[in-house]
Design a protein around this motif. Sequence first.
Motif, PDB file in Angstrom:
ATOM      1  N   ARG A 291      41.806  55.061  27.028  1.00 27.39           N
ATOM      2  CA  ARG A 291      40.815  54.001  26.804  1.00 27.39           C
ATOM      3  C   ARG A 291      39.900  53.904  28.018  1.00 27.39           C
ATOM      4  NH1 ARG A 291      44.258  49.377  23.536  1.00 27.39           N
ATOM      5  NH2 ARG A 291      45.281  50.892  22.164  1.00 27.39           N
TER       6      ARG A 291
ATOM      7  N   GLU B  90      38.495  51.937  29.967  1.00 21.22           N
ATOM      8  CA  GLU B  90      38.500  50.559  30.454  1.00 21.22           C
ATOM      9  C   GLU B  90      37.607  50.495  31.678  1.00 21.22           C
ATOM     10  OE1 GLU B  90      40.315  48.396  28.760  1.00 21.22           O
ATOM     11  OE2 GLU B  90      41.997  49.504  27.863  1.00 21.22           O
TER      12      GLU B  90
ATOM     13  N   HIS C 142      45.490  47.610  33.412  1.00 22.27           N
ATOM     14  CA  HIS C 142      44.813  48.609  32.594  1.00 22.27           C
ATOM     15  C   HIS C 142      44.711  49.947  33.307  1.00 22.27           C
ATOM     16  CE1 HIS C 142      43.253  45.018  30.409  1.00 22.27           C
ATOM     17  NE2 HIS C 142      43.332  45.838  29.383  1.00 22.27           N
TER      18      HIS C 142
HETATM   19 MG    MG Z   1      42.443  46.542  25.477  1.00 21.00          MG
END
Ligand code: MG
Length: 441
Positions: free
Chosen positions: A217, A219, A226
């Motif tokens: 992801r 991020e 994260h």
């Molecule tokens: Mg998320």
Amino acid sequence: MKADWVSDVLSGNRDHKSVELKGWVHRTRGNKNIRFVVLRDSTGSVQCVVKRDVLGDEAFENAASALIESSMIVRGEVVPTDRQHGHEIQVESIEIIGPVDPERPFPITESAMESADSGETEFLLDQRHLYLRTSRMTTMLKIRSSVFGAIHGYFRDLDFIEYQAPNFVAGAVEGGSTLFEVPYFGRTAYLTQSWQLYAEAAMPALERLYTIAPSFRAEKSRTRRHLTEFWHAEMEIAWGSNDEVMAHGESLVRRIAKDLLDDRSDELQSIDRDLNLIARYADNPYPRMRYDEAVETLQGMGVEIEWGQDLDYSKEKILTKDFDVPHFLTHYPKIAKPFYHRVDPDDGNYVLCHDLLAPEGYGEIIGGGERTWSEEEILKRIDEEGTPRDPYQFYIDVRTYGGVPHGGFGLGVDRVCAWLAGADHIREVIPFPRDSRRVTP
Ligand code: MG
Ligand code: ATP
């Protein structure tokens, strides 16, 4: 191969015997006639006592010259002592295998390890390949291994099938803003954000399935929880309700806590983790709370949040600070969640989903729920969202041909490791953390 491990020595079953240890110099001190070399292997460290009058001048000087992280083979007798660890080696011979050049000593010093200075943090991340050898990181990696083992154990004991999905995909699971684009022979592909959609395709074949695999992801905002590449344990069951999926999530997390207590108590204590907390997470049920109640609680605490917003980390942190065990949050507003979440037949404003929030301020470790399972409803939800149908045709087909109620969840393995180890930051529990600023080393 190795004849003896440091753990054999520490366990006491080599007392007064000769051993041959292979390892690395963790620390060294002493004087002109005696050196104390702390030798480390993957199982622990032990003090080796090197004496000039035993080894002779040449061998003693050679041994004394070994710098931190030199590798060596040590032979000697195990002697119980009153000092730290209760055992030491009276060395008879030392063979240096990989010497360290005095011009280029091991760059990670103890003061660098202890400094909270952000420059030191960056330095340690640059030296990550060497940092892996430190006792804190080694401990984290052992805890991590046990967490992976517990997850496999949980699902395999219940006859789940381990199933793999592709990592190159054409569509999003979690929304476009965190999709990683990959040039793909003149087209654009994406790195997978989740195994889920492809697991649903196999659901009518396998009925109970799971995986542990990386998810990706993009991020952008850097937080303590994260990563851009994280390890995702996901499961999917046919004929399963939101409640049944939650029951699996609870049992799995409790199993992980229990296995850590059984297998890694020493490691957890060595990083000052309170074992009573882990026991509490293993032994107690996890309460359920509806999203609305969580929003009211937060509003009562003076937090600015509007009904319909997803909870971000800052809010979960406040909410979970005083939790004594993980809590499930259920029934999020439909407007906060993507099309695959099944709308609650009792109230169309909500979906049948859950997040599991870890206590001590850690927040979300699981996201899951029931899936939209009829063809009619999935088409309606996709169109409502303005999502193109094309990349999801395979997903729609799963409903067209014998759709059944089903559901599943995704658990962030790194987040669970960080929480159970009591780490301040998710990157403490993964060997080579990836975030928006770092893909090296
Ligand atoms: Mg998320
Ligand atoms: P968040 O709101 O914290 O970004 P999410 O709602 O995007 O989480 P899900 O899509 O439900 O998360 O993913 C399932 C689980 O995967 C999460 O509960 C979390 O444990 C883990 N996870 C999600 N994104 C990340 C990430 N970037 N790094 C590490 N773990 C993650």
